[in-house]
Enzyme design. Sequence first.
Site: not given
Ligand code: S3P
Length: 429
Positions: A21, A26, A94, A169, A315, A342, A346, A387
């Site tokens: 994912k 990206r 997110g 992120q 995750d 999240k 969670r 999840r």
């Molecule tokens: C992700 C980063 C993580 C992860 C999310 C996907 C990403 O979050 O929990 O499911 O693709 O960059 P955070 O960057 O908030 O830690």
Amino acid sequence: MDLHIRPPAALKGEVRPPGDKSISHRAAIIASLAEGHSEISGFLEGEDCLSTVSCLRSLGVELEGPRNGFLRVYGRGLRGFKEPDDVLNAGNSGTTMRLLLGLLAGQPFYSVLTGDASLRRRPMGRVAEPLRSMGAKIYGRRGGEVAPLTVLGGELKPLSYTTPVASAQLKSALLLAGLYAEGETVISEPALSRDHTERLLGFCGAELKRDGLTVFLKGRPRLKPFRLEVPGDISAAAFFLVAGCIHPQAEITIENVGLNPTRSGVLDVLRGMGAEILISREGEKEGEPTGKILVRTSRLRGYNIKGEIIPRLIDEIPVLAVAAAVAEGETVIRDAAELRVKESDRIAALTRELRRLGAHIEPLPDGMIIRGGELHGAEVDSHGDHRLAMALAVAGLVARGETVVRGAECIAISYPDFCRDLASIGGLG
Ligand code: S3P
């Protein structure tokens, strides 16, 4: 949708998890910034990545697909986007919202980002604030902390910044904005979070260096288009890893799994718990290591999960909590306060739902204490969190009697074929 699960006699066979994912998001975004057309196979057609694709379309990018995991993107360079004529909707994702905030900060136009009820509760100030210091104007509810968010982008200054949390992120949003700034953007983080953005930007020709927990990016590169085969998602594979360990008659092979070390903490922890896991590395796909994993019925023991490993398995904590709930002894999870923000809280959601299945679990502000024992079937709720839904389904594979997971439709956010794959190894009656 409700998912009905009863413990099967055996779990045997092969699973090919869907495309990663994080890498799929990206790949679509960075291909849009490249000069020329890129071809992506193994793209995850989950709802989150489809949200990214549809936002990019609204920004004037031409994309064909995704169809059968194939996506073609006609990138037009850093300056090829157009002002969207409506609100951009990131759905539940997110990653879509935060990465696009970084990209939009560099655009000389006005845009608005929103998402579903869960995403509109999640913290966005941590991204908006450093982007503001680069020169973007970002407004939102609660003083710019939550979506809907308005972005008026434009000329950006490079940034030198240490993130308050280890978040890929956030780091990725700042790197995407850094592409638009003249000069060097320097981002440090308190622990290493997933580095797919750095790998892919480097693969496309951006000047990027890493020194420990710090990344240096030179702004205004010309990005080359690419062909990319997205490796299978270790976060999706994790449900089968745990199922294979805890079920009394199991042997599962998981093919084509991404083994990027910033993502593979789940393997370290399961091994530490005593799992029988065999990993064969197969090679690299465009800068991302991949391999095959064999997992068998194992006797798991409790474990301490804390500190720097947390971002490498964040995750996977819902499904690791299930493993802990049937392991021998106590598992303590700490330093994971991020779980509170999240797709659901969670810590609260796992405590509530796993207790319904008979688990001994105490919430902590930044984690949980879980004492292993036996589970029994019950009605549980996904809290709209993909999840959590899949972790509860895995618990159902070893819980006495029937487990019903309510609200399981959210599984399509990251793993639309989860039930098909579970059925293929004998896991669904
Ligand atoms: C992700 C980063 C993580 C992860 C999310 C996907 C990403 O979050 O929990 O499911 O693709 O960059 P955070 O960057 O908030 O830690």
